[in-house]
Scaffold this motif. Structure first.
Motif, short mmCIF file in Angstrom:
data_model
loop_
_atom_site.label_atom_id
_atom_site.label_comp_id
_atom_site.label_asym_id
_atom_site.label_seq_id
_atom_site.Cartn_x
_atom_site.Cartn_y
_atom_site.Cartn_z
N SER A 1 45.80 34.80 46.30
CA SER A 1 45.10 35.68 45.37
C SER A 1 44.61 34.88 44.18
O SER A 1 44.97 33.71 44.01
N GLY A 2 43.84 35.56 43.33
CA GLY A 2 43.34 34.91 42.13
C GLY A 2 44.45 34.54 41.17
O GLY A 2 44.54 33.41 40.69
N ALA A 3 45.30 35.52 40.89
CA ALA A 3 46.38 35.27 39.93
C ALA A 3 47.24 34.09 40.37
O ALA A 3 47.64 33.26 39.55
N PHE B 1 39.93 37.24 31.37
CA PHE B 1 40.80 37.86 32.37
C PHE B 1 41.16 36.81 33.40
O PHE B 1 40.28 36.25 34.05
N HIS B 2 42.46 36.55 33.56
CA HIS B 2 42.88 35.55 34.53
C HIS B 2 43.91 36.07 35.51
O HIS B 2 44.38 35.33 36.36
N GLY B 3 44.31 37.34 35.38
CA GLY B 3 45.24 37.89 36.37
C GLY B 3 46.38 38.65 35.73
O GLY B 3 46.48 38.74 34.51
N GLU C 1 36.63 31.29 31.92
CA GLU C 1 35.70 31.71 32.97
C GLU C 1 34.29 31.25 32.56
O GLU C 1 33.91 31.46 31.41
N GLU D 1 35.58 40.43 34.01
CA GLU D 1 36.21 41.72 33.74
C GLU D 1 35.86 42.28 32.36
O GLU D 1 35.86 43.48 32.16
N ASP E 1 37.99 28.99 35.67
CA ASP E 1 38.36 30.10 36.55
C ASP E 1 37.08 30.66 37.17
O ASP E 1 36.34 31.40 36.53
N ILE F 1 37.07 32.44 39.94
CA ILE F 1 37.54 33.42 40.91
C ILE F 1 36.46 34.49 41.17
O ILE F 1 36.23 34.89 42.31
N GLN F 2 35.79 34.91 40.12
CA GLN F 2 34.76 35.94 40.29
C GLN F 2 33.36 35.33 40.45
O GLN F 2 32.50 35.89 41.14
N LYS G 1 38.78 35.90 45.29
CA LYS G 1 37.79 36.95 45.54
C LYS G 1 36.91 36.74 46.78
O LYS G 1 37.35 37.03 47.87
#
Ligand SMILES: *Cc1c(COP(=O)(O)O)cnc(C)c1O
Length: 385
Positions: free
Chosen positions: A104-106, A132-134, A185, A190, A218, A220-221, A247
């Motif tokens: 997962s991202g977190a 937002f990082h998790g 990010e 988020e 990050d 992730i998104q 993601k």
């Protein structure tokens, strides 16, 4: 099970963590999903920027089924081929040297924080306001704002300083001799698709180099074509020391990865995961990346994003504060809460969601057709009056 039964059992047996509209999604194909009543929706949420290659992509399904027939899981006590193939592919598309796989991202953020501590021998981090990082304790410690943190404070990890986003000098000003890394990010997702000014990432990179601290991006998104480049860092040609991914990586199959450049790595037993990089996840992720390549979805994201920005024509509307984004990561910031518009869009067969109360976020599958995007545009124009 009827739709009503699903609502009832959810209420009775599940922790009430999520607020959701009263629809039950049954299936998906391309950029569309269908609910229990047979109603179709064009999906501009895409499982929170996960379903980049759309639903039920035949290439992804084939890889998933073939791997499931052979071997789903064996743990990292043994070698498997899908893992090394995926790691090789990630290096090729990202320019990073090596991968660590998680679920997962977190978890990828956790791995990144640990790797930064182990590499530098230091324990302080700098993160940005709005980040937002998790939701795990470590990743939450680098996540900004009382909304997500308040009930858990003081968190176990307290050595995180927050500075304003899009202000490289502010980072320089708080780095001290105990700083391990800066985490941010490249576009904040988020908190409402906050796009920093050109040159920000490069300036942060320079400051990190100058002061000898690591830069964790990050993605992730923003990764896997979402912003019109393979990774958002590629817009500025900035190379982080550590990068986090999840993601869209597995086309809906849970997988994450933490990548680092040459010379920054864990050694035996310093980190690990039971499921991380299992053959099923890796074979599926590899197929997803191949689809993004074969269908040129990175370029498509850029083109369709630009098309949307031009065509939506709501820029000079009194309830629109700002229209912004990169590629198919788009936000419409309103001057009022957007819950009503989200509900009306749902009614008309369009899934969109709201981040930070007054920002409509659009992160549709990168395979969304022009016609589908036009349908989204026409509904949005009507609703945002
Ligand atoms: C979603 C997200 C995360 C957390 O990922 P999970 O898979 O939900 O743990 C971390 N960072 C960013 C930028 C994200 O968008």
């Amino acid at each position: 099970m009827s739709q009503e039964e699903v609502f009832e059992k959810e209420k009775r047996y599940m922790m009430p963590v999520y607020k959701r509209p009263r629809i039950v999604i049954e299936s998906g194909r391309g950029a569309k999903v269908t609910d229990y009543t047979g109603k179709e929706y064009i999906d501009c949420v895409a499982g929170i920027a996960v379903n980049a290659v759309g639903y039920s992509h035949p290439v992804v399904l084939k890889a998933l089924k073939e791997q499931a027939d052979k071997l789903m899981h064996i743990s990292n006590l043994y070698y498997t081929e899908p893992q090394v193939r995926l790691a090789e592919k990630l290096s090729a598309i990202s320019g990073m040297a090596k991968s660590f796989f998680c679920n997962s991202g977190a978890e990828s953020v956790e791995a990144a924080l640990k790797l930064a501590i182990k590499t530098t021998g230091k324990h302080k981090f700098i993160a940005t306001e709005g980040s937002f990082h998790g939701r795990t304790i470590g990743s939450l410690s680098a996540t900004f704002g009382t909304r997500l943190r308040a009930v858990f404070e003081p968190l176990l990890v307290q050595d995180v300083k927050f500075v304003p986003y899009n202000d490289a000098a502010a980072i320089g000003a708080v780095i001290d001799k105990d700083t391990a890394a800066v985490i941010l990010e490249p576009i904040q997702g988020e908190s409402g698709v906050i796009v920093p000014s050109g040159g920000y990432l490069k300036a942060v990179r320079d400051i990190c180099d100058d002061k000898g601290v690591l830069l964790i991006l990050d993605e992730i998104q923003t990764g896997f074509g979402r912003t019109g480049k393979w990774f958002c860092k590629d817009h500025e040609g900035v190379e982080p020391d550590i990068m986090t991914l999840a993601k869209a990586m597995g086309a809906g199959f849970p997988i994450g990865a933490m990548l680092a450049k040459e010379g920054i790595e864990f050694e035996a037993s310093e980190h690990g995961s039971t499921f991380g990089g299992n053959p099923l996840a890796c074979a599926t992720a590899l197929a997803a990346i191949k689809v993004i390549e074969a269908e040129k979805l990175v370029a498509r994201s850029k083109e369709l994003g630009e098309y949307f920005m031009d065509a939506v024509g709501i820029g000079s509307n009194p309830i629109v504060k700002e229209l912004r984004g990169k590629g198919l990561m788009i936000a419409i910031e309103l001057t009022k809460p957007c819950a009503e518009i989200v509900a009306d869009a749902l009614e008309r067969g369009i899934l969109i969601n709201c981040t930070s109360n007054n920002v409509i976020r659009l992160v549709p599958p990168l395979v969304i057709s022009k016609d589908e995007l036009d349908a989204v545009i026409s509904v949005l124009r009507e609703l945002i009056k």
